[in-house]
Design an enzyme around this catalytic site. Sequence first.
Site, PDB file in Angstrom:
ATOM      1  N   ALA A 121       0.830  -1.205   0.000  1.00 49.36           N
ATOM      2  CA  ALA A 121       0.000   0.000   0.000  1.00 49.36           C
ATOM      3  C   ALA A 121       0.862   1.252   0.000  1.00 49.36           C
ATOM      4  CB  ALA A 121      -0.932  -0.031   1.208  1.00 49.36           C
ATOM      5  N   ILE A 154      -5.304  -0.551  -4.388  1.00 42.30           N
ATOM      6  CA  ILE A 154      -4.430  -1.539  -3.749  1.00 42.30           C
ATOM      7  C   ILE A 154      -4.821  -2.963  -4.174  1.00 42.30           C
ATOM      8  CG2 ILE A 154      -3.518  -2.393  -1.537  1.00 42.30           C
ATOM      9  CD1 ILE A 154      -2.756   0.573  -2.443  1.00 42.30           C
ATOM     10  N   GLY A 339     -11.914  -8.365 -37.648  1.00 45.46           N
ATOM     11  CA  GLY A 339     -13.126  -8.119 -36.850  1.00 45.46           C
ATOM     12  C   GLY A 339     -13.229  -9.063 -35.673  1.00 45.46           C
ATOM     13  N   GLU A 362       3.363  -0.254 -10.982  1.00 45.43           N
ATOM     14  CA  GLU A 362       4.766  -0.447 -10.551  1.00 45.43           C
ATOM     15  C   GLU A 362       5.690   0.517 -11.303  1.00 45.43           C
ATOM     16  OE1 GLU A 362       6.101  -4.264  -9.363  1.00 45.43           O
ATOM     17  OE2 GLU A 362       4.083  -4.957  -8.877  1.00 45.43           O
TER      18      GLU A 362
HETATM   19  C1  FAD Z   1      -5.031  -1.952 -11.461  1.00 39.85           C
HETATM   20  C2  FAD Z   1      -4.027  -1.219 -10.629  1.00 39.85           C
HETATM   21  C3  FAD Z   1      -3.408  -1.875  -9.569  1.00 39.85           C
HETATM   22  C4  FAD Z   1      -2.521  -1.185  -8.750  1.00 39.85           C
HETATM   23  N1  FAD Z   1      -1.992  -1.817  -7.643  1.00 39.85           N
HETATM   24  C5  FAD Z   1      -1.291  -1.079  -6.735  1.00 39.85           C
HETATM   25  C6  FAD Z   1      -0.874  -1.657  -5.488  1.00 39.85           C
HETATM   26  O1  FAD Z   1      -1.092  -2.849  -5.223  1.00 39.85           O
HETATM   27  N2  FAD Z   1      -0.228  -0.868  -4.593  1.00 39.85           N
HETATM   28  C7  FAD Z   1       0.040   0.442  -4.843  1.00 39.85           C
HETATM   29  O2  FAD Z   1       0.625   1.093  -3.988  1.00 39.85           O
HETATM   30  N3  FAD Z   1      -0.326   1.014  -6.017  1.00 39.85           N
HETATM   31  C8  FAD Z   1      -0.996   0.294  -6.960  1.00 39.85           C
HETATM   32  N4  FAD Z   1      -1.392   0.868  -8.145  1.00 39.85           N
HETATM   33  C9  FAD Z   1      -1.063   2.266  -8.398  1.00 39.85           C
HETATM   34  C10 FAD Z   1      -0.090   2.476  -9.536  1.00 39.85           C
HETATM   35  O3  FAD Z   1       1.203   2.103  -9.167  1.00 39.85           O
HETATM   36  C11 FAD Z   1      -0.196   3.948  -9.962  1.00 39.85           C
HETATM   37  O4  FAD Z   1      -1.463   4.082 -10.617  1.00 39.85           O
HETATM   38  C12 FAD Z   1       0.923   4.398 -10.863  1.00 39.85           C
HETATM   39  O5  FAD Z   1       2.154   4.433 -10.186  1.00 39.85           O
HETATM   40  C13 FAD Z   1       0.667   5.773 -11.486  1.00 39.85           C
HETATM   41  O6  FAD Z   1       0.230   6.700 -10.534  1.00 39.85           O
HETATM   42  P1  FAD Z   1      -1.094   7.559 -10.818  1.00 39.85           P
HETATM   43  O7  FAD Z   1      -2.160   6.613 -11.216  1.00 39.85           O
HETATM   44  O8  FAD Z   1      -1.342   8.438  -9.661  1.00 39.85           O
HETATM   45  O9  FAD Z   1      -0.753   8.415 -12.085  1.00 39.85           O
HETATM   46  P2  FAD Z   1      -0.002   9.837 -12.076  1.00 39.85           P
HETATM   47  O10 FAD Z   1       1.232   9.739 -11.264  1.00 39.85           O
HETATM   48  O11 FAD Z   1      -0.988  10.905 -11.730  1.00 39.85           O
HETATM   49  O12 FAD Z   1       0.419   9.953 -13.598  1.00 39.85           O
HETATM   50  C14 FAD Z   1      -0.405  10.550 -14.623  1.00 39.85           C
HETATM   51  C15 FAD Z   1       0.452  10.674 -15.875  1.00 39.85           C
HETATM   52  O13 FAD Z   1       1.538  11.599 -15.638  1.00 39.85           O
HETATM   53  C16 FAD Z   1       2.760  10.965 -15.960  1.00 39.85           C
HETATM   54  N5  FAD Z   1       3.810  11.487 -15.075  1.00 39.85           N
HETATM   55  C17 FAD Z   1       3.779  11.601 -13.718  1.00 39.85           C
HETATM   56  N6  FAD Z   1       4.935  12.107 -13.270  1.00 39.85           N
HETATM   57  C18 FAD Z   1       5.729  12.289 -14.361  1.00 39.85           C
HETATM   58  C19 FAD Z   1       7.058  12.773 -14.560  1.00 39.85           C
HETATM   59  N7  FAD Z   1       7.846  13.149 -13.537  1.00 39.85           N
HETATM   60  N8  FAD Z   1       7.536  12.828 -15.822  1.00 39.85           N
HETATM   61  C20 FAD Z   1       6.766  12.442 -16.873  1.00 39.85           C
HETATM   62  N9  FAD Z   1       5.516  11.978 -16.758  1.00 39.85           N
HETATM   63  C21 FAD Z   1       5.005  11.900 -15.510  1.00 39.85           C
HETATM   64  C22 FAD Z   1       2.508   9.485 -15.754  1.00 39.85           C
HETATM   65  O14 FAD Z   1       3.436   8.677 -16.461  1.00 39.85           O
HETATM   66  C23 FAD Z   1       1.097   9.355 -16.304  1.00 39.85           C
HETATM   67  O15 FAD Z   1       1.154   9.285 -17.704  1.00 39.85           O
HETATM   68  C24 FAD Z   1      -2.232   0.179  -9.012  1.00 39.85           C
HETATM   69  C25 FAD Z   1      -2.830   0.810 -10.099  1.00 39.85           C
HETATM   70  C26 FAD Z   1      -3.710   0.142 -10.895  1.00 39.85           C
HETATM   71  C27 FAD Z   1      -4.371   0.887 -12.034  1.00 39.85           C
END
Ligand code: FAD
Length: 388
Positions: A121, A154, A339, A362
């Site tokens: 988490a 999570i 298709g 990740e």
């Molecule tokens: C199905 C699923 C399972 C998951 N499981 C877990 C889990 O078990 N535990 C956990 O802790 N998290 C989990 N996550 C979270 C996941 O790791 C995050 O969604 C991911 O790291 C991206 O963060 P965000 O969604 O807040 O996107 P944001 O960080 O808001 O990113 C939005 C966009 O901005 C870009 N961006 C952000 N910063 C930069 C930068 N410095 N330079 C260039 N581009 C940038 C990103 O690449 C993306 O395109 C999960 C997510 C999903 C969808």
Amino acid sequence: MDRETFGLLLDTVRRFVEARLIPNEDRVEAEDAVPDEIITEMRDLGLFGLSVPVEYGGLGLTMAEESAVAFEFGRTAFAFRSVFGTTVGIGSQGIVVDGTEAQKGEWLPRLASGERIASFALTEPDAGSDAASIRLAAKRDGDVYRLNGTKRYITNAPRAGLFTVMARTDPETEGARGISAFIVPAETPGISFGKADKKMGQRGTVTCDVIFNDVAVPAANIIGGVPGRGFKTAMKALDRGRIHIAALAAGMCDRLLNEQVSYAVERRQFGQAIGNFQLIQGMIADSRVDAYAARVLVTDVASKFDAGEAQAADIASAKYFATEAAGRVADRAVQIHGGAGYMVDSKVERFYRDVRLLRIYEGTSQIQQVIIAKSLLRSAGLPPASAA
Ligand SMILES: Cc1cc2nc3c(=O)[nH]c(=O)nc-3n(C[C@H](O)[C@H](O)[C@H](O)COP(=O)(O)OP(=O)(O)OC[C@H]3O[C@@H](n4cnc5c(N)ncnc54)[C@H](O)[C@@H]3O)c2cc1C
């Protein structure tokens, strides 16, 4: 593990994927759940303990061995691997790499046996890629810390018996240094869950918000026993996790390549198999190159990891390339199916949606690019910018 034993394990995994998982893919998609009997079989095979050291009841696989196993699980619906994926990877690795002896002895055997599933988490509503900005508060109160805040997306949260939770123990210190990693048993009072997330793909996997409302966690549950080191612990867990995800992506490239080839042999147009058309051959060739390159890259970085020589940029390169490759191969697989590839009962339509997540979680592809480029630029003397 010695070569022969590992060979037997890998054969067993291959047979399990072929005989038990691939035939159940449609059921998982339809029911949006992995059948209980398959979860029991996974426990019996020792899959929850792949990466836990032998002295704590696991199989103690090296990264190269774990990648070979993940490659096999990549050949089928990702939901199967997700059941034990967080326990093998990000959920347990913090304890394996930085836990105290007491923490390892108490928790790792239960994780390895599958008695408890571990979730990781880190992500919060306002902190994703910028993980060092997390705000979930852990306030010291005698022998315990009280945790308040929300974690988002999570994986396996409702199934978890244990959470590795990154929280801010030092509100005065912004960024990574104020963060600690806690071992939080799921039954601790004050933990609740949001509604199950409805996702684009990977049906059968479970993610949701985890809400911490005055959750009292013993100070002794800080991983490694010292506050302020949690961010580093999380990044170490993610290093291993990213190689695992890259291996999974490489496995799916292989599966999708097979789907492309079989369809190109079977489907006829203009009086012949579409595989005779050079434009189809081009897509198959490009997919083969992607699949091969992804596999070789993952194998190389995994052996570097085992030798203690993998740099962050090496790991990021493998995660970035293999997951983007899986996206390209899935896209071509849909195209070759025409298709039929757009219809929801086709495997390639499903895998096309499933692989999309690999480029996001990740660490997004952009974050991998940033890691790769920064390492080169820093070595060339570019000083860190004030932001980003
Ligand atoms: C199905 C699923 C399972 C998951 N499981 C877990 C889990 O078990 N535990 C956990 O802790 N998290 C989990 N996550 C979270 C996941 O790791 C995050 O969604 C991911 O790291 C991206 O963060 P965000 O969604 O807040 O996107 P944001 O960080 O808001 O990113 C939005 C966009 O901005 C870009 N961006 C952000 N910063 C930069 C930068 N410095 N330079 C260039 N581009 C940038 C990103 O690449 C993306 O395109 C999960 C997510 C999903 C969808």
